[in-house]
Design a protein around this motif. Structure first.
Motif, PDB file in Angstrom:
ATOM      1  N   LEU A  25       8.135  -4.527   4.186  1.00 40.07           N
ATOM      2  CA  LEU A  25       8.700  -3.211   4.479  1.00 40.07           C
ATOM      3  C   LEU A  25       9.970  -3.334   5.312  1.00 40.07           C
ATOM      4  CD1 LEU A  25       5.413  -1.298   5.447  1.00 40.07           C
ATOM      5  CD2 LEU A  25       6.387  -1.686   3.173  1.00 40.07           C
ATOM      6  N   LYS A  26      10.911  -2.450   5.074  1.00 34.96           N
ATOM      7  CA  LYS A  26      12.156  -2.437   5.847  1.00 34.96           C
ATOM      8  C   LYS A  26      11.991  -1.631   7.135  1.00 34.96           C
ATOM      9  CE  LYS A  26      15.136  -2.968   1.774  1.00 34.96           C
ATOM     10  NZ  LYS A  26      16.211  -2.361   0.944  1.00 34.96           N
ATOM     11  N   ASP A  27      11.305  -0.505   7.037  1.00 35.04           N
ATOM     12  CA  ASP A  27      11.058   0.364   8.187  1.00 35.04           C
ATOM     13  C   ASP A  27       9.576   0.730   8.146  1.00 35.04           C
ATOM     14  OD1 ASP A  27      10.638   2.784   9.724  1.00 35.04           O
ATOM     15  OD2 ASP A  27      12.799   3.031   9.798  1.00 35.04           O
ATOM     16  N   HIS A  28       8.790   0.136   9.024  1.00 36.53           N
ATOM     17  CA  HIS A  28       7.334   0.308   8.967  1.00 36.53           C
ATOM     18  C   HIS A  28       6.907   1.774   8.960  1.00 36.53           C
ATOM     19  CE1 HIS A  28       6.364  -4.008  10.589  1.00 36.53           C
ATOM     20  NE2 HIS A  28       7.003  -3.998   9.439  1.00 36.53           N
ATOM     21  N   SER A  29       7.431   2.543   9.891  1.00 36.15           N
ATOM     22  CA  SER A  29       7.018   3.937  10.000  1.00 36.15           C
ATOM     23  C   SER A  29       7.453   4.755   8.780  1.00 36.15           C
ATOM     24  CB  SER A  29       7.584   4.552  11.278  1.00 36.15           C
ATOM     25  OG  SER A  29       7.156   5.888  11.425  1.00 36.15           O
ATOM     26  N   LYS A  30       8.722   4.686   8.458  1.00 39.88           N
ATOM     27  CA  LYS A  30       9.266   5.472   7.344  1.00 39.88           C
ATOM     28  C   LYS A  30       8.626   5.064   6.015  1.00 39.88           C
ATOM     29  CE  LYS A  30      13.659   6.587   5.055  1.00 39.88           C
ATOM     30  NZ  LYS A  30      15.130   6.350   5.057  1.00 39.88           N
ATOM     31  N   ASP A  31       8.508   3.765   5.775  1.00 30.18           N
ATOM     32  CA  ASP A  31       7.970   3.288   4.502  1.00 30.18           C
ATOM     33  C   ASP A  31       6.486   3.626   4.344  1.00 30.18           C
ATOM     34  OD1 ASP A  31      10.426   2.304   3.852  1.00 30.18           O
ATOM     35  OD2 ASP A  31       9.971   0.217   4.322  1.00 30.18           O
ATOM     36  N   LEU A  32       5.719   3.514   5.433  1.00 30.06           N
ATOM     37  CA  LEU A  32       4.289   3.806   5.326  1.00 30.06           C
ATOM     38  C   LEU A  32       4.032   5.303   5.175  1.00 30.06           C
ATOM     39  CD1 LEU A  32       2.503   1.279   7.706  1.00 30.06           C
ATOM     40  CD2 LEU A  32       2.527   1.338   5.210  1.00 30.06           C
ATOM     41  N   LYS A  33       4.905   6.125   5.723  1.00 32.18           N
ATOM     42  CA  LYS A  33       4.775   7.568   5.486  1.00 32.18           C
ATOM     43  C   LYS A  33       4.989   7.870   4.002  1.00 32.18           C
ATOM     44  CE  LYS A  33       6.092   9.336  10.044  1.00 32.18           C
ATOM     45  NZ  LYS A  33       7.105  10.110  10.813  1.00 32.18           N
ATOM     46  N   ALA A  34       6.019   7.254   3.423  1.00 35.17           N
ATOM     47  CA  ALA A  34       6.294   7.470   2.003  1.00 35.17           C
ATOM     48  C   ALA A  34       5.143   6.953   1.148  1.00 35.17           C
ATOM     49  CB  ALA A  34       7.596   6.769   1.615  1.00 35.17           C
ATOM     50  N   TYR A  35       4.605   5.792   1.528  1.00 39.43           N
ATOM     51  CA  TYR A  35       3.473   5.222   0.779  1.00 39.43           C
ATOM     52  C   TYR A  35       2.242   6.105   0.890  1.00 39.43           C
ATOM     53  CZ  TYR A  35      -0.496   2.250  -0.312  1.00 39.43           C
ATOM     54  OH  TYR A  35      -1.675   1.754  -0.834  1.00 39.43           O
ATOM     55  N   THR A  36       1.983   6.624   2.083  1.00 37.33           N
ATOM     56  CA  THR A  36       0.804   7.476   2.288  1.00 37.33           C
ATOM     57  C   THR A  36       0.862   8.713   1.395  1.00 37.33           C
ATOM     58  OG1 THR A  36       0.539   6.719   4.580  1.00 37.33           O
ATOM     59  CG2 THR A  36      -0.470   8.834   3.995  1.00 37.33           C
ATOM     60  N   ARG A  37       2.037   9.298   1.262  1.00 35.27           N
ATOM     61  CA  ARG A  37       2.174  10.485   0.407  1.00 35.27           C
ATOM     62  C   ARG A  37       1.889  10.149  -1.058  1.00 35.27           C
ATOM     63  NH1 ARG A  37       6.860  11.938   4.355  1.00 35.27           N
ATOM     64  NH2 ARG A  37       5.971  13.736   5.435  1.00 35.27           N
ATOM     65  N   GLU A  38       2.293   8.960  -1.495  1.00 31.35           N
ATOM     66  CA  GLU A  38       1.972   8.531  -2.857  1.00 31.35           C
ATOM     67  C   GLU A  38       0.484   8.211  -2.983  1.00 31.35           C
ATOM     68  OE1 GLU A  38       4.068   8.509  -5.509  1.00 31.35           O
ATOM     69  OE2 GLU A  38       5.414   9.523  -4.089  1.00 31.35           O
ATOM     70  N   LEU A  39      -0.063   7.601  -1.944  1.00 34.07           N
ATOM     71  CA  LEU A  39      -1.481   7.245  -1.944  1.00 34.07           C
ATOM     72  C   LEU A  39      -2.370   8.469  -2.088  1.00 34.07           C
ATOM     73  CD1 LEU A  39      -3.648   4.993  -1.471  1.00 34.07           C
ATOM     74  CD2 LEU A  39      -3.500   5.562   0.970  1.00 34.07           C
ATOM     75  N   MET A  40      -1.999   9.568  -1.434  1.00 38.06           N
ATOM     76  CA  MET A  40      -2.832  10.770  -1.493  1.00 38.06           C
ATOM     77  C   MET A  40      -2.783  11.431  -2.863  1.00 38.06           C
ATOM     78  SD  MET A  40      -4.432  10.536   1.182  1.00 38.06           S
ATOM     79  CE  MET A  40      -5.400  12.054   1.089  1.00 38.06           C
ATOM     80  N   LYS A  41      -1.753  11.155  -3.641  1.00 37.30           N
ATOM     81  CA  LYS A  41      -1.737  11.606  -5.036  1.00 37.30           C
ATOM     82  C   LYS A  41      -2.819  10.866  -5.812  1.00 37.30           C
ATOM     83  CE  LYS A  41       3.250  12.612  -5.079  1.00 37.30           C
ATOM     84  NZ  LYS A  41       4.557  12.234  -5.687  1.00 37.30           N
ATOM     85  N   VAL A  42      -2.932   9.566  -5.545  1.00 34.69           N
ATOM     86  CA  VAL A  42      -3.966   8.745  -6.182  1.00 34.69           C
ATOM     87  C   VAL A  42      -5.348   9.204  -5.741  1.00 34.69           C
ATOM     88  CG1 VAL A  42      -4.915   6.406  -6.345  1.00 34.69           C
ATOM     89  CG2 VAL A  42      -2.435   6.742  -6.378  1.00 34.69           C
ATOM     90  N   TYR A  43      -5.482   9.542  -4.458  1.00 35.82           N
ATOM     91  CA  TYR A  43      -6.754  10.032  -3.919  1.00 35.82           C
ATOM     92  C   TYR A  43      -7.212  11.270  -4.691  1.00 35.82           C
ATOM     93  CZ  TYR A  43      -9.972  12.005  -0.396  1.00 35.82           C
ATOM     94  OH  TYR A  43     -11.054  12.548   0.257  1.00 35.82           O
ATOM     95  N   ALA A  44      -6.315  12.221  -4.871  1.00 36.81           N
ATOM     96  CA  ALA A  44      -6.652  13.455  -5.590  1.00 36.81           C
ATOM     97  C   ALA A  44      -7.049  13.155  -7.030  1.00 36.81           C
ATOM     98  CB  ALA A  44      -5.473  14.422  -5.554  1.00 36.81           C
ATOM     99  N   GLN A  45      -6.340  12.241  -7.660  1.00 38.85           N
ATOM    100  CA  GLN A  45      -6.595  11.917  -9.066  1.00 38.85           C
ATOM    101  C   GLN A  45      -7.885  11.123  -9.261  1.00 38.85           C
ATOM    102  OE1 GLN A  45      -2.990   9.819  -9.899  1.00 38.85           O
ATOM    103  NE2 GLN A  45      -1.715  11.665  -9.859  1.00 38.85           N
ATOM    104  N   SER A  46      -8.477  10.629  -8.171  1.00 37.18           N
ATOM    105  CA  SER A  46      -9.695   9.819  -8.275  1.00 37.18           C
ATOM    106  C   SER A  46     -10.961  10.655  -8.266  1.00 37.18           C
ATOM    107  CB  SER A  46      -9.734   8.795  -7.122  1.00 37.18           C
ATOM    108  OG  SER A  46      -8.628   7.916  -7.204  1.00 37.18           O
TER     109      SER A  46
END
Length: 342
Positions: free
Chosen positions: A86-107
């Motif tokens: 990751l280039k920016d831990h905080s910024k990148d993990l926030k972006a990843y979390t938002r994508e992750l929650m899309k997967v959560y809903a689809q599961s």
């Protein structure tokens, strides 16, 4: 990647409010300046107050009894190798979390208002933290425990001597304690590693609070293990119900790898962890069959995770049952301590 999903409990009972958990997540901010503090975020915003989180989670519990979880805690803990990507831990993990929650809903295998769930149906709040602490289950703490027990016994003896309840040499006991501290197998900055000590290196991770009810407060969405994907008869046809954890964990890795161009080793994959539990012989033989550089990395990762590897066989024929059992015990301990990610 190590991800856990747990219903929040207090002393064996389901928490009736998110207040205590939110307060726990706010503790890291207490020692930081305003510019350094991390705020709660979700799919809509980045600076959500603790009061709003408590209000929205606690107000979204329609028809849930006190014997049911009101919300779930999800912890997303990237490995050191993943964090280095990751280039920016905080910024990148926030972006990843938002994508992750899309997967959560689809599961989830169920319908909400006649359609499959999407991320807008999930009421969640997340928070990035940058520090982790040694737990009693961590290998370093466990392997230091014999020294810790001896030190505690000597400290009790020193107190008895100081109170005049027992004869003894206080200076000698002090030297014994110092010697034990120095001989502990795991040290950090010259000090014996103990439970509660901050872990070294990059430790950024994400905590999420996810409501049991959907955003409209009309449908229950439980990721609990008792609700894994199954088929039931509904309106005269077989339909799937529940939460598909295998899909969620597998897709969580794929999203991370694609987003950050991460090259995941065999032992880092969620399906590999399942294989270890279900068929340790195949798991180990697969590692031995990897290309030399990948095999070396796999064994290195296992070693760093606290797995005490037996002598490595030179070929698959030498793969004895005793060796497999030793590996399985080591991996299971590492899994329980959260050392090996999924």
């Amino acid at each position: 990647m190590y991800i856990t999903i747990t219903p929040q409990q207090t002393k064996g009972n389901f928490s009736q409010s998110a207040a205590d958990y939110v307060a726990y997540l706010e503790k890291e901010n207490e020692s930081l300046s305003l510019s350094e503090q991390e705020h709660f975020f979700n799919k809509h915003g980045d600076k959500i107050t603790a009061e709003q989180v408590i209000s929205e989670i606690d107000g979204n519990t329609k028809k849930l009894s006190k014997h049911e979880p009101k919300f779930y805690a999800i912890t997303v803990s990237p490995s050191q190798a993943e964090l280095r990507q990751l280039k920016d831990h905080s910024k990148d993990l926030k972006a990843y979390t938002r994508e992750l929650m899309k997967v959560y809903a689809q599961s989830f295998h169920r319908e909400i208002h006649g359609r499959p769930p999407n991320v807008d149906d999930i009421k969640y709040f997340a928070k990035v933290e940058h520090q982790r602490y040694f737990k009693g289950t961590d290998r370093e703490v466990r392997e230091n425990q014999p020294m810790a027990s001896k030190i505690l016994e000597l400290q009790h003896q020193r107190r008895r001597i100081s109170r005049g309840e027992e004869a003894g040499n206080l200076e000698q006991i002090k030297e014994q304690i110092f010697g034990l501290e120095q001989s502990a197998p795991h040290q950090l900055d010259g000090k014996r590693i103990v439970q509660g000590m901050p872990k070294p290196g990059h430790q950024t991770h994400v905590h999420l609070i996810v409501s049991r009810r959907d955003a409209s407060n009309s449908v229950s969405l439980s990721p609990g293990s008792k609700y894994r994907s199954s088929e039931v008869m509904l309106h005269g046809k077989m339909v799937k119900r529940g939460f598909d954890r295998d899909r969620f964990f597998t897709q969580a890795e794929k999203v991370f790898d694609a987003k950050f161009e991460y090259q995941r080793n065999f032992v880092e994959h969620y399906p590999s962890r399942k294989l270890m539990v279900q068929n340790p012989k195949l798991y180990y033989s697969t590692i031995l069959g990897l290309p030399a550089n990948e095999k070396a990395l796999a064994l290195k990762l296992l070693g760093k995770s606290g797995v005490h590897l037996p002598q490595i066989p030179t070929n698959k024929v030498q793969l004895a049952l005793k060796t497999i059992k030793a590996l399985k015990r080591g991996v299971e301990v590492a899994l329980k301590s959260g050392s090996i990610g999924i």
